[in-house]
Write an enzyme that holds these catalytic residues in place. Sequence first.
Site, PDB file in Angstrom:
ATOM      1  CD  GLU A 233      -2.845   1.405   0.369  1.00 62.85           C
ATOM      2  OE1 GLU A 233      -2.447   1.489  -0.803  1.00 62.85           O
ATOM      3  OE2 GLU A 233      -4.028   1.604   0.703  1.00 62.85           O
ATOM      4  CG  ASP A 234      -0.949   4.743  -1.529  1.00 64.37           C
ATOM      5  OD1 ASP A 234      -1.553   4.205  -0.575  1.00 64.37           O
ATOM      6  OD2 ASP A 234      -1.530   5.445  -2.375  1.00 64.37           O
TER       7      ASP A 234
ATOM      8  CG  ASP B   9      -4.988   9.179   6.633  1.00 69.01           C
ATOM      9  OD1 ASP B   9      -4.629   9.658   7.703  1.00 69.01           O
ATOM     10  OD2 ASP B   9      -5.732   9.796   5.847  1.00 69.01           O
TER      11      ASP B   9
ATOM     12  CG  PHE C  49      -3.684  15.606   0.872  1.00 65.84           C
ATOM     13  CD1 PHE C  49      -4.437  14.460   1.110  1.00 65.84           C
ATOM     14  CD2 PHE C  49      -3.453  15.987  -0.443  1.00 65.84           C
ATOM     15  CE1 PHE C  49      -4.953  13.715   0.065  1.00 65.84           C
ATOM     16  CE2 PHE C  49      -3.969  15.250  -1.500  1.00 65.84           C
ATOM     17  CZ  PHE C  49      -4.715  14.116  -1.246  1.00 65.84           C
TER      18      PHE C  49
ATOM     19  NE  ARG D 197      -3.900   7.784  -9.239  1.00 64.18           N
ATOM     20  CZ  ARG D 197      -4.429   7.466  -8.061  1.00 64.18           C
ATOM     21  NH1 ARG D 197      -3.653   7.109  -7.062  1.00 64.18           N
ATOM     22  NH2 ARG D 197      -5.728   7.504  -7.880  1.00 64.18           N
TER      23      ARG D 197
END
Length: 182
Positions: free
Chosen positions: A95-96, A99, A148, A161
């Site tokens: 996963e990137d 959060d 963010f 991206r």
Amino acid sequence: MNEIVCSKEEIKEICQRIGKELTNKFKDNAIPPLFIGVLKGSLPFMMDLIKEVNCDIELDFVQYSSYIKTKSSGVVVLKKDIEKDITNRDVVVIEDIIDTGRTLDKFHNYLLSRSPKSITTVVLLDKKSKREVETPVDYVGKEIEDKFVVGYGLDYQEYLRNIDHVFVIDEETLQRIDKESK
Ligand code: IMP
Ligand code: MG
């Protein structure tokens, strides 16, 4: 100015470090581990990471959605399921970013219900202070502050991206994308 939170060089080091650990973990496997990328954000990281893994692996993908603009909606919806049967297999989730933890928690429980041999979770970035749901993470590239971030798979309205590093989006770029993506 955009504040860099994970540079190209740091990303390379992270992939080498975690790639080595995963190689050691799975090099003697009779059945190759199944690496599952969480689309779309994990793609650049997954592609760089797997090149540092020196043993047989297989790939699969899953897709969830939860983010609206820069805020997690709190509702995680499955958009694309995995294709392989994971019964009795070692799976590695890529996963990137983690959060609130809701996405990975939902996926983890889903995988558990399909009886894999083991689940190893790898994230490039961890916003630890934002965690609302505790879910196991085995390898973390880098812990970051609650800001963010975009680039290297991470998007704002599907933009950015394709940048080769991760950075904090500035107000000017946010406004430009808001205008363009209408
Ligand atoms: P969680 O379910 O709240 O842990 O959020 C995980 C998902 O939200 C990730 O897979 C990302 O797609 C997205 N996300 C969380 N933080 C960011 C960010 O800073 N930039 C872009 N996407 C993010
Ligand atoms: Mg994601």
